[in-house]
Design an enzyme around this catalytic site. Structure first.
Site, PDB file in Angstrom:
ATOM      1  N   SER A  11       0.731  -1.095   0.073  1.00 61.05           N
ATOM      2  CA  SER A  11       0.103  -0.018  -0.024  1.00 61.05           C
ATOM      3  C   SER A  11       0.808   1.413  -0.066  1.00 61.05           C
ATOM      4  CB  SER A  11      -1.057   0.009   1.226  1.00 61.05           C
ATOM      5  OG  SER A  11      -0.289  -0.055   2.566  1.00 61.05           O
ATOM      6  N   ASP A 227      10.424  -8.497   2.538  1.00 60.39           N
ATOM      7  CA  ASP A 227       9.978  -7.219   3.778  1.00 60.39           C
ATOM      8  C   ASP A 227       9.995  -7.948   5.223  1.00 60.39           C
ATOM      9  OD1 ASP A 227       7.519  -8.470   3.202  1.00 60.39           O
ATOM     10  OD2 ASP A 227       6.671  -6.415   2.654  1.00 60.39           O
ATOM     11  N   GLN A 296      -7.616  -1.557   5.128  1.00 65.63           N
ATOM     12  CA  GLN A 296      -7.476  -0.810   3.914  1.00 65.63           C
ATOM     13  C   GLN A 296      -8.573  -0.713   3.068  1.00 65.63           C
ATOM     14  OE1 GLN A 296      -3.626  -2.524   3.179  1.00 65.63           O
ATOM     15  NE2 GLN A 296      -2.581  -1.757   4.848  1.00 65.63           N
ATOM     16  N   GLY A 398       4.093  -1.834  10.971  1.00 64.10           N
ATOM     17  CA  GLY A 398       3.242  -0.473  10.958  1.00 64.10           C
ATOM     18  C   GLY A 398       1.899  -0.834  11.628  1.00 64.10           C
TER      19      GLY A 398
END
Length: 464
Positions: A11, A227, A296, A398
Site C-alpha cells: 500500500s 520485507d 485498508q 506498521g
C-alpha cells in the site's frame, strides 16, 4: 554513518535514512509514496515504472539531506519482472492477487503437493512464484521465450539502480522453488515445471554488497529482500530462545519463529507452515494470515463513497462498537480482492447466520476481532507443528500502531505481547547493511542496538 533503506509494501513505499553513531540507531523518513495494484484488461499489475521514479526521488532527497554510504531494498515476496536480452523491459509484473486457487491446485496435482513441500517447505498460497510460472507456462506467456532473466521486485529495482543482477536468498525462498536444505534453486522442481533454467540467477546471502548506484559511490547492499525477513531481523528479543514467537503486522499478518533448520514434518505440512529464508543461516518458520488489508480496502471503499476516515478514527469507532459481535474467516479467498470489501464482509456474516455489522465502527471491530482469533489459531498450530510453547509474542511493523488490535491479540492468545519497533522492516534493512559494512558483528548485536534505540509497548492479557 548514514544508511538509506527503501521499504516497499503493498500500500505504500518509503525511503528512510538510518543514522548510526556506533551505539544507537535513529531513523528519519526522507520520502513516502503510495502504492497499489493497477488493473488492466482484467489483470492486476504493479506499476514499477512509477515506483522506480518515486525511489529515485527518495534517493535524491536523502542525498540532499545526508552523505549516504549505502542503500538496501526490501519489498513483498513472490512477484517479479521479466528482463529481456539487451536490458529490455518486458512489461509490468503481475501482482500476486492475480493468481487463482484453481491454478495452484492444478500445479500441486501435477508436481505432487508432498513432493513440493518436502523439498521447499513452503506454505501453499495461490500466488507463490511456482504457481505463477505454472500459469505462465500453461498460457504460453510470451515473456518465457523473450526473457533473459526473472528478477524479484527488490532485485529488479536494485538492478535499475546499479545495472547488476543478483538474487538474494530470503526473497527467492518465497517462490516455493528453492530447496529448504541447500538454500539453492531446486533443480528437480524447475525441471518438472519445464521453464527455462537460465531465468534464475545464482542465489546470494543477505548482507552481500552488489555494486554501487550508478554515478555515485553509494554501495548497493542485498539485505533481507523479503520485507518479512527484514522485519524479523528487527525483533528486539534479548537473546535467542524457544519461548517467543513473532508477528509481523501490516497489510499481511505473518506469524512464526526463528529456527536453525527447516521443519518439513507431516504436522508442518498439514498445518500449511512455511520455511522461508532468514539471515545468518536461520529459517523463518511461519504462516501467512490475512492482515490489515481488509481494513485498508474498507477505508478505500468508504472514501470513494464520500466517507473518508483516518485509521485512528476507525479504531476509535471500533472501540465504541459492542464487543463479541460477528466473526469472519479472514483467510477466506473471498476477501482476497473483492470489488466491495464492506459488502463482502456483511455478506459473509449474513451467510453465516450472524448479526450483520452496518456502521464502519462495527465492520472495523468485526475485522479486528476476527484477526485476533486467527492469530490465536495460527499460534496454536505453530505450537503443534514446532513442538514449542510460547510465553511472549513480539509484534513488529506498521500494524502495531493499532493498539486495540495489539490488546485483542494478547487477550485472544493469552500471552504477553511486546509491540515494537513500528518501522521494524526498515530497521531490519538498515542493520543488515551495517553488518555488511562491518559496523555490526552479528544478529545478536544488531538486536541489542535495536532494543537500546527504539521503544516497545507491553500488552498483558486482560479478562474478557
Amino acid at each position: 554513518m548514514n544508511i538509506l533503506a527503501f521499504d516497499l509494501g503493498a500500500s505504500s513505499g518509503r525511503a528512510l535514512i538510518g543514522r548510526f553513531d556506533g551505539a544507537r540507531l535513529s531513523i528519519e523518513e526522507a520520502h513516502r509514496f503510495p502504492n497499489q495494484m493497477i488493473r488492466m484488461r482484467g489483470h492486476f499489475y504493479w506499476d514499477v515504472q512509477r515506483l522506480f521514479a518515486e525511489m529515485q526521488t527518495g534517493l535524491q532527497k536523502a542525498v540532499n539531506t545526508a552523505r549516504i554510504t549505502a542503500m538496501g531494498i526490501d519489498t513483498w515476496g513472490v512477484d517479479g519482472c521479466f528482463v529481456g536480452r539487451g536490458d529490455t523491459f518486458l512489461g509490468f509484473p503481475y501482482a500476486y492477487r492475480d493468481f487463482s486457487l484453481k491454478n495452484m491446485k492444478a500445479c500441486s496435482k501435477k508436481l505432487g503437493a508432498e513432493f513440493i513441500y518436502e523439498r521447499t517447505g513452503i506454505q501453499f498460497m495461490p500466488f507463490n512464484t511456482l504457481f505463477q510460472f505454472f500459469q505462465h507456462k500453461r498460457s504460453r506467456a510470451p515473456q518465457l521465450k523473450a526473457a533473459d532473466a526473472f528478477l524479484f521486485i527488490p532485485e529488479f529495482f536494485r538492478y535499475l539502480f546499479t545495472g547488476e543482477r543478483a538474487t538474494e536468498y530470503t526473497i527467492a525462498s518465497t517462490s516455493q522453488m528453492v530447496n529448504a536444505r541447500t538454500r539453492t534453486w531446486d533443480e528437480e522442481i524447475i525441471a518438472k515445471l519445464r521453464v527455462p533454467r537460465g531465468l534464475f540467477g545464482d542465489i546470494i546471502e543477505p548482507g552481500t554488497v552488489c555494486g554501487a548506484v550508478e554515478g555515485t559511490d553509494i554501495k548497493a547492499i542485498a539485505v533481507a529482500g523479503h520485507d518479512t525477513g527484514s522485519a524479523v531481523v528487527s525483533v528486539p528479543a534479548v537473546q535467542s530462545g524457544d519461548d517467543w514467537a513473532w508477528l509481523s503486522s501490516g497489510t499481511w499478518s505473518i506469524i512464526g519463529i526463528e529456527t536453525k533448520t527447516p521443519i518439513t514434518t507431516p504436522e508442518a505440512f498439514a498445518t500449511n507452515y512455511s520455511n522461508e529464508g532468514g539471515v545468518f543461516g536461520t529459517v523463518r518458520f511461519l504462516r501467512n494470515v490475512a492482515g490489515l488489508w481488509l481494513c485498508q480496502e474498507c477505508a478505500r471503499i468508504w472514501k470513494a463513497r464520500g466517507q473518508e476516515y483516518s485509521y485512528a478514527e476507525l479504531d476509535r469507532m471500533a472501540r465504541e462498537a459492542a464487543p463479541g459481535g460477528p466473526l469472519i474467516n479472514v483467510n477466506d479467498p473471498r476477501f482476497n480482492a473483492p470489488d466491495d470489501m464492506p459488502a463482502e464482509i456483511q455478506a459473509a456474516c449474513r451467510e453465516g447466520s450472524q448479526p450483520v455489522p452496518h456502521s464502519p465502527g462495527e465492520i472495523q471491530r468485526c475485522i479486528l476481532e476476527s484477526l485476533a482469533r486467527a492469530y490465536k489459531a495460527t499460534l496454536d498450530d505453530l505450537t503443534t507443528a514446532s513442538g514449542k510453547r510460547f510465553s511472549k509474542l513480539h509484534m513488529v511493523g506498521g500494524g502495531i500502531q493499532n493498539r486495540l488490535l495489539n490488546q485483542m491479540t494478547a487477550d485472544a492468545c493469552g500471552i504477553t505481547v511486546e509491540a515494537g519497533p513500528v518501522e521494524g522492516t526498515a530497521i531490519g534493512n538498515i542493520v543488515m547493511q551495517l553488518v555488511a559494512l562491518g559496523e555490526l558483528r552479528d544478529l545478536q548485536q544488531a538486536r541489542e542496538v535495536i532494543r537500546a534505540s527504539f521503544p516497545t509497548e507491553v500488552y498483558e492479557p486482560e479478562a474478557v
